[in-house]
Design an enzyme around this catalytic site. Structure first.
Site, PDB file in Angstrom:
ATOM      1  N   GLU A   1       0.837  -1.205   0.000  1.00  0.00           N
ATOM      2  CA  GLU A   1       0.000   0.000   0.000  1.00  0.00           C
ATOM      3  C   GLU A   1       0.868   1.249   0.000  1.00  0.00           C
ATOM      4  O   GLU A   1       0.583   2.228  -0.690  1.00  0.00           O
ATOM      5  CB  GLU A   1      -0.927  -0.004   1.227  1.00  0.00           C
ATOM      6  CG  GLU A   1      -2.012   1.078   1.203  1.00  0.00           C
ATOM      7  CD  GLU A   1      -1.603   2.404   1.841  1.00  0.00           C
ATOM      8  OE1 GLU A   1      -2.366   3.365   1.745  1.00  0.00           O
ATOM      9  OE2 GLU A   1      -0.493   2.498   2.415  1.00  0.00           O
ATOM     10  N   GLU A   2       1.942   1.203   0.764  1.00  0.00           N
ATOM     11  CA  GLU A   2       2.794   2.388   0.931  1.00  0.00           C
ATOM     12  C   GLU A   2       3.536   2.773  -0.353  1.00  0.00           C
ATOM     13  O   GLU A   2       4.133   3.835  -0.436  1.00  0.00           O
ATOM     14  CB  GLU A   2       3.803   2.165   2.071  1.00  0.00           C
ATOM     15  CG  GLU A   2       3.167   1.933   3.446  1.00  0.00           C
ATOM     16  CD  GLU A   2       2.537   3.177   4.057  1.00  0.00           C
ATOM     17  OE1 GLU A   2       2.590   4.239   3.425  1.00  0.00           O
ATOM     18  OE2 GLU A   2       1.971   3.062   5.157  1.00  0.00           O
TER      19      GLU A   2
HETATM   20 ZN   LIG Z   1      -1.744   3.178   5.778  1.00  0.00          ZN
END
Ligand SMILES: [Zn+2]
Length: 335
Positions: free
Chosen positions: A197-198
């Site tokens: 996600e990052e």
């Molecule tokens: Zn997050």
């Protein structure tokens, strides 16, 4: 719940290397799920069947955390590095890191430490290095391509807790606890623990395509605007309940889904707040744009000092997030 968060938050799991986190989460969700599987990227899916009358709902929390990756090794034994995700440039000095093989090092730079203490400009990331205590290149237990996470241990402050990496292990804990408490649901719910996600919601993009859900909800942290000098005006406060997303940099939450969450919070007397975030986004942005579009939104856990060496969350916010999600999933909800 606190023990679960403590366990999850101290696991090694930078973006792309989430396996240690996935293994632990899998152990918790396996007995609760009707079906469990992973995909090629490493997303973990735990499915709970409904009674057939509801929707197919994807609930997503990301397993990965920010970190650093070694780009070059110097003869002196110092390691140059690049970022994995958005790292806290201003708070790197002296910060410790831990590699997958448990090697620990500290971060410093060759731009003059005294200058920094006097408040002068920080050097570019290329001038920072990691020192793992090796006397030379030959002594190094790690090398190019190895990834480290920041060492930021858990501290129990009572009602509030402190650690690095609440983003988004606290969301993972919320999903596990919601799964435990959800006894009956008309909906088929896929508890999805995503990767990378990052680095730009990469895992969720794949997961949402795979699942083709009717509804997608991300559970993540959101910064608060209640510190003495916030970066940007932000209405979200620590301890004031889960933040139901209206909009962020990557999406406008589906208004009907947002209203359904607000209505359930009001009916059940669950404190909540509305979130409008001018920076950042969540897995929900990728879910919303999957295939021909998904009704998507997010529920955020307020978090002070996001992406710094110490993040802070409130236990009551976590509990109320679980209550809100359990209530939402237990009802027909959005029509
Ligand atoms: Zn997050």
């Amino acid at each position: 719940m606190k023990d679960l968060i403590h366990e999850l938050v101290e696991l090694y799991g930078p973006s792309g290397f989430e396996e240690p986190v996935r293994k632990v989460i899998q152990r918790y969700v396996e007995p609760l799920a009707d079906e469990i599987r992973t995909d090629a990227m490493g997303n973990l899916y735990a499915l709970k069947r409904g009674d057939g009358s509801g929707r197919r709902i994807m609930l997503a929390a990301h397993m990965d955390e920010i970190g650093v990756i070694v780009t070059q090794v110097e003869d002196s034994g110092l390691l140059r590095f690049s970022n994995v995700g958005t790292i806290p440039h201003k708070t790197l000095l002296g910060l410790r890191v831990r590699f997958a093989n448990d090697t620990v090092g500290l971060i410093s730079h060759d731009g003059g430490i005294k200058a920094e203490i006097r408040g002068q400009k920080l050097p570019d990331l290329g001038r920072w290095f990691i020192d793992v205590g090796a006397a030379s290149k030959a002594d190094l237990p790690v090398g190019v391509g190895d990834v480290a996470v920041f060492v930021r241990p858990f501290a129990d402050l009572g009602e509030r807790i402190l650690a690095g990496g609440f983003d988004d292990r606290v969301g993972c804990a919320v999903l596990i606890e919601t799964m435990r408490r959800l006894e009956e649901s008309p909906h088929e719910v896929i508890f999805t623990f995503t990767v990378q996600e990052e680095l730009g919601v990469r895992g969720a993009r794949v997961a949402a395509f795979d699942l083709a859900p009717d509804i997608g909800l991300a559970v993540d942290v959101t910064p608060t605007g209640d510190s003495p000098k916030p970066d940007a005006p932000l209405a979200v406060k620590l301890g004031a309940g889960p933040a139901i997303k209206v909009a962020d940099r990557g999406m406008i939450a589906h208004p009907r889904l947002r209203q359904a969450l607000v209505q359930i919070a009001e009916e059940r007397d669950i404190p909540y707040q509305l979130e409008v975030l001018s920076l950042g986004s969540t897995d929900a942005a990728a879910i919303q744009a999957a295939r021909s579009g998904v009704v998507a939104g997010a529920v955020s856990i307020p978090c002070r000092y996001v992406h710094t060496p110490s993040e802070m969350v409130a236990m009551e916010d976590i509990e109320n997030t679980v209550r809100l999600l359990t209530a939402f999933l237990g009802e027909m909800g959005i029509g």
